[in-house]
Design a protein around this motif. Sequence first.
Motif, PDB file in Angstrom:
ATOM      1  N   MET A   1       1.258  -0.983   0.060  1.00 51.92           N
ATOM      2  CA  MET A   1      -0.019   0.434   0.174  1.00 51.92           C
ATOM      3  C   MET A   1       0.408   0.715   0.184  1.00 51.92           C
ATOM      4  SD  MET A   1      -3.352   1.648   2.697  1.00 51.92           S
ATOM      5  CE  MET A   1      -4.157  -0.236   2.361  1.00 51.92           C
ATOM      6  N   GLN A   2       0.944   1.808  -0.802  1.00 50.66           N
ATOM      7  CA  GLN A   2       1.379   2.990  -1.082  1.00 50.66           C
ATOM      8  C   GLN A   2       0.534   4.450   0.373  1.00 50.66           C
ATOM      9  OE1 GLN A   2       4.319   3.733  -2.942  1.00 50.66           O
ATOM     10  NE2 GLN A   2       3.941   1.521  -3.435  1.00 50.66           N
ATOM     11  N   ASP A   3       1.554   5.402   0.740  1.00 49.14           N
ATOM     12  CA  ASP A   3       0.883   6.820   1.277  1.00 49.14           C
ATOM     13  C   ASP A   3       1.873   7.480   0.884  1.00 49.14           C
ATOM     14  OD1 ASP A   3      -0.138   7.571   4.474  1.00 49.14           O
ATOM     15  OD2 ASP A   3      -0.172   8.522   3.341  1.00 49.14           O
ATOM     16  N   THR A   4       1.192   8.311  -0.145  1.00 45.29           N
ATOM     17  CA  THR A   4       2.531   9.630  -0.111  1.00 45.29           C
ATOM     18  C   THR A   4       2.640  10.679   1.060  1.00 45.29           C
ATOM     19  OG1 THR A   4       0.436  10.771  -1.619  1.00 45.29           O
ATOM     20  CG2 THR A   4       2.315   9.434  -3.516  1.00 45.29           C
ATOM     21  N   ASN A   5       1.607  10.662   1.517  1.00 47.37           N
ATOM     22  CA  ASN A   5       1.838  11.352   3.164  1.00 47.37           C
ATOM     23  C   ASN A   5       3.087  11.054   3.754  1.00 47.37           C
ATOM     24  OD1 ASN A   5      -0.083  12.926   1.900  1.00 47.37           O
ATOM     25  ND2 ASN A   5      -1.969  12.211   3.040  1.00 47.37           N
ATOM     26  N   SER A   6       3.442   9.646   3.911  1.00 47.10           N
ATOM     27  CA  SER A   6       4.269   9.927   4.540  1.00 47.10           C
ATOM     28  C   SER A   6       6.028  10.352   4.494  1.00 47.10           C
ATOM     29  CB  SER A   6       4.369   8.394   4.988  1.00 47.10           C
ATOM     30  OG  SER A   6       5.878   7.679   5.307  1.00 47.10           O
ATOM     31  N   SER A  16      -0.797  -3.640   8.239  1.00 45.79           N
ATOM     32  CA  SER A  16      -0.448  -3.299   8.955  1.00 45.79           C
ATOM     33  C   SER A  16      -1.583  -1.496   9.953  1.00 45.79           C
ATOM     34  CB  SER A  16       0.895  -2.165   8.945  1.00 45.79           C
ATOM     35  OG  SER A  16       1.257  -1.691   8.240  1.00 45.79           O
ATOM     36  N   THR A  17      -0.900  -1.129  10.487  1.00 48.93           N
ATOM     37  CA  THR A  17      -2.139  -0.045  10.338  1.00 48.93           C
ATOM     38  C   THR A  17      -1.123   1.629  10.167  1.00 48.93           C
ATOM     39  OG1 THR A  17      -1.197   0.546  12.592  1.00 48.93           O
ATOM     40  CG2 THR A  17      -3.189  -0.828  12.463  1.00 48.93           C
ATOM     41  N   TRP A  18       0.222   1.395   9.879  1.00 47.41           N
ATOM     42  CA  TRP A  18       1.127   2.621   9.526  1.00 47.41           C
ATOM     43  C   TRP A  18       0.180   3.473   8.879  1.00 47.41           C
ATOM     44  CZ3 TRP A  18       7.130   0.973   8.316  1.00 47.41           C
ATOM     45  CH2 TRP A  18       7.484   0.347   8.849  1.00 47.41           C
ATOM     46  N   ASP A  20      -2.130   5.173   9.036  1.00 45.65           N
ATOM     47  CA  ASP A  20      -4.130   5.179   9.840  1.00 45.65           C
ATOM     48  C   ASP A  20      -3.795   5.751  10.372  1.00 45.65           C
ATOM     49  OD1 ASP A  20      -4.086   2.749   8.261  1.00 45.65           O
ATOM     50  OD2 ASP A  20      -4.761   1.496   9.655  1.00 45.65           O
ATOM     51  N   PHE A  21      -3.555   6.566  11.853  1.00 49.20           N
ATOM     52  CA  PHE A  21      -3.575   7.673  12.592  1.00 49.20           C
ATOM     53  C   PHE A  21      -2.317   9.166  12.541  1.00 49.20           C
ATOM     54  CE2 PHE A  21      -4.206   3.380  15.387  1.00 49.20           C
ATOM     55  CZ  PHE A  21      -5.828   3.474  15.242  1.00 49.20           C
ATOM     56  N   GLY A  22      -2.776   8.956  11.479  1.00 48.70           N
ATOM     57  CA  GLY A  22      -1.684  10.186  10.732  1.00 48.70           C
ATOM     58  C   GLY A  22       0.008   9.404  10.381  1.00 48.70           C
ATOM     59  N   PRO A  23       0.579  10.061   9.523  1.00 45.58           N
ATOM     60  CA  PRO A  23       1.848   9.687   9.055  1.00 45.58           C
ATOM     61  C   PRO A  23       3.235   9.842   9.830  1.00 45.58           C
ATOM     62  CG  PRO A  23       1.372  12.317   8.085  1.00 45.58           C
ATOM     63  CD  PRO A  23      -0.282  11.632   8.734  1.00 45.58           C
ATOM     64  N   ASP A  24       2.808  10.663  10.965  1.00 44.14           N
ATOM     65  CA  ASP A  24       3.604  10.743  12.425  1.00 44.14           C
ATOM     66  C   ASP A  24       3.238  10.281  13.838  1.00 44.14           C
ATOM     67  OD1 ASP A  24       5.213  12.596  10.705  1.00 44.14           O
ATOM     68  OD2 ASP A  24       4.603  14.559  10.870  1.00 44.14           O
ATOM     69  N   ASP A  25       1.988  10.019  13.405  1.00 45.64           N
ATOM     70  CA  ASP A  25       2.105   9.046  14.677  1.00 45.64           C
ATOM     71  C   ASP A  25       2.392   8.494  15.176  1.00 45.64           C
ATOM     72  OD1 ASP A  25      -0.504   8.218  16.140  1.00 45.64           O
ATOM     73  OD2 ASP A  25       0.109   6.191  15.067  1.00 45.64           O
ATOM     74  N   GLN A  26       2.849   8.818  16.521  1.00 52.25           N
ATOM     75  CA  GLN A  26       3.575   7.631  17.752  1.00 52.25           C
ATOM     76  C   GLN A  26       2.740   6.957  18.833  1.00 52.25           C
ATOM     77  OE1 GLN A  26       7.099   9.543  18.889  1.00 52.25           O
ATOM     78  NE2 GLN A  26       6.627  11.388  17.992  1.00 52.25           N
ATOM     79  N   VAL A 136      13.710  -0.612  10.661  1.00 57.61           N
ATOM     80  CA  VAL A 136      12.633  -0.209  11.377  1.00 57.61           C
ATOM     81  C   VAL A 136      11.242  -0.153  12.352  1.00 57.61           C
ATOM     82  CG1 VAL A 136      12.993   1.421   9.081  1.00 57.61           C
ATOM     83  CG2 VAL A 136      11.587  -0.370   9.196  1.00 57.61           C
ATOM     84  N   TYR A 137      11.277   0.780  12.456  1.00 56.60           N
ATOM     85  CA  TYR A 137       9.360   0.900  14.001  1.00 56.60           C
ATOM     86  C   TYR A 137       8.433   1.069  13.528  1.00 56.60           C
ATOM     87  CZ  TYR A 137      14.085   0.170  16.816  1.00 56.60           C
ATOM     88  OH  TYR A 137      15.098  -0.571  17.307  1.00 56.60           O
ATOM     89  N   TYR A 138       7.629   1.317  14.352  1.00 53.13           N
ATOM     90  CA  TYR A 138       5.958   1.546  14.024  1.00 53.13           C
ATOM     91  C   TYR A 138       6.667   2.566  13.296  1.00 53.13           C
ATOM     92  CZ  TYR A 138       1.210   3.148  14.247  1.00 53.13           C
ATOM     93  OH  TYR A 138       0.462   4.533  14.197  1.00 53.13           O
ATOM     94  N   ASN A 139       5.267   2.765  12.284  1.00 54.65           N
ATOM     95  CA  ASN A 139       5.197   3.958  11.408  1.00 54.65           C
ATOM     96  C   ASN A 139       6.653   4.422  10.511  1.00 54.65           C
ATOM     97  OD1 ASN A 139       2.991   5.732  10.466  1.00 54.65           O
ATOM     98  ND2 ASN A 139       2.994   6.474  11.876  1.00 54.65           N
ATOM     99  N   GLY A 140       7.252   3.282  10.522  1.00 61.51           N
ATOM    100  CA  GLY A 140       8.741   3.700   9.718  1.00 61.51           C
ATOM    101  C   GLY A 140       9.559   4.277  10.187  1.00 61.51           C
ATOM    102  N   TYR A 141       9.622   4.666  11.549  1.00 62.92           N
ATOM    103  CA  TYR A 141      10.490   5.572  12.365  1.00 62.92           C
ATOM    104  C   TYR A 141      11.968   4.386  12.220  1.00 62.92           C
ATOM    105  CZ  TYR A 141       6.814   9.082  14.128  1.00 62.92           C
ATOM    106  OH  TYR A 141       5.923  10.340  13.955  1.00 62.92           O
TER     107      TYR A 141
END
Length: 350
Positions: A1-6, A16-18, A20-26, A136-141
């Motif tokens: 799945m692509q997300d150009t906002n990340s 995953s939910t990466w 889903d709660f926003g590009p910088d969600d922690q 990497v970790y959750y949400n691509g950090y």
Amino acid sequence: MQDTNSPRWQRRPDGSTWGDFGPDDQLGRVNLLTPEQVLKGVREVRTGQTFCLSLPLDLPGGNALNARRHPPRLAATERDGVPYMNFPMQNLDPTSIDVLSDDQVLLTLQYSTQWDAFAHVGAWFDVEGKGEERKVYYNGYRAGEHVLGGEDDGHEHDCGGTHGMGARRLGVENFAVKGMQGRGVLVDFVPHFGTARTLVGYDILQDVMRRDGVTVEPGDMLVLRTGFADVVMDGAGHADAETLHNAGAVLDGADERLLQWITDSGIACICADNYAVEAYPAREREGRKSLLPLHHHCLFKLGLPLAELWYLRELAEYLRAEGRNRFLLTAPPLRLPGAVGSPVTPVATV
């Protein structure tokens, strides 16, 4: 799945939910602990009685569970080599009648009753979709950029007062600010299996929930009593490694139906009274794999916190006697910037 906002990934793990709660969600599924969910917990309070769900933080005792993790070392603070315990303040001012005690602790943050932050477990993953994996970790950090220390960190940083080490993103302080309060739902395996080692997959979990009339709804904080902490407490810090490693129920992280249920259930977190929540190492599977597949699924993919080594015996006995399994749960970790785990003193209010 692509997300150009990340800003960190072009490809996310399947399921995953990466993003889903926003590009910088922690916060991941902690976002589900809304004010409405807190009120659901409050509405479960009938008597106002409280239960402490923490082990004494010097348990399980020794290093039988994990050779890296050590019991807390408590000591007096000092000034000019003088320990400040039972310190007569008249030494500083002859007119003083005060006696002062002041202490400090060297604490392994995940030794006893704890939360795991999302920076605790990551994975090798091709976030760019170009065939090159990175840590990497959750949400691509990313290791070395957002989670510092070890071989990935080639820079000097100050993270929460710890030079060159710590989670600049995904630290446990995010949970503390959120509050970690909501409706707890208890699943108690002990009346069904005692405190013996039992591998719990989807079928067993669903059977126990059906037999005990447990219903889990989105946003609930799932609490699992396995009996492990009972063995720890009864052993008073002297239980041997064999006893501990053969005690209590453990989730079967290699059960794909169990992992899918965790996804579909919408729960905000899993809090257990055992070590690691899941069986370690997991059942053997072929190919490249996680040794901790439930951690991988929850912390890395879903952003769903895990908690370990809680103490649930008195709460569980009370709820069973009352024919209940829901309560108000309040469990904030330390607001310690950069930490990848934290001690916690959870409180259940019934």
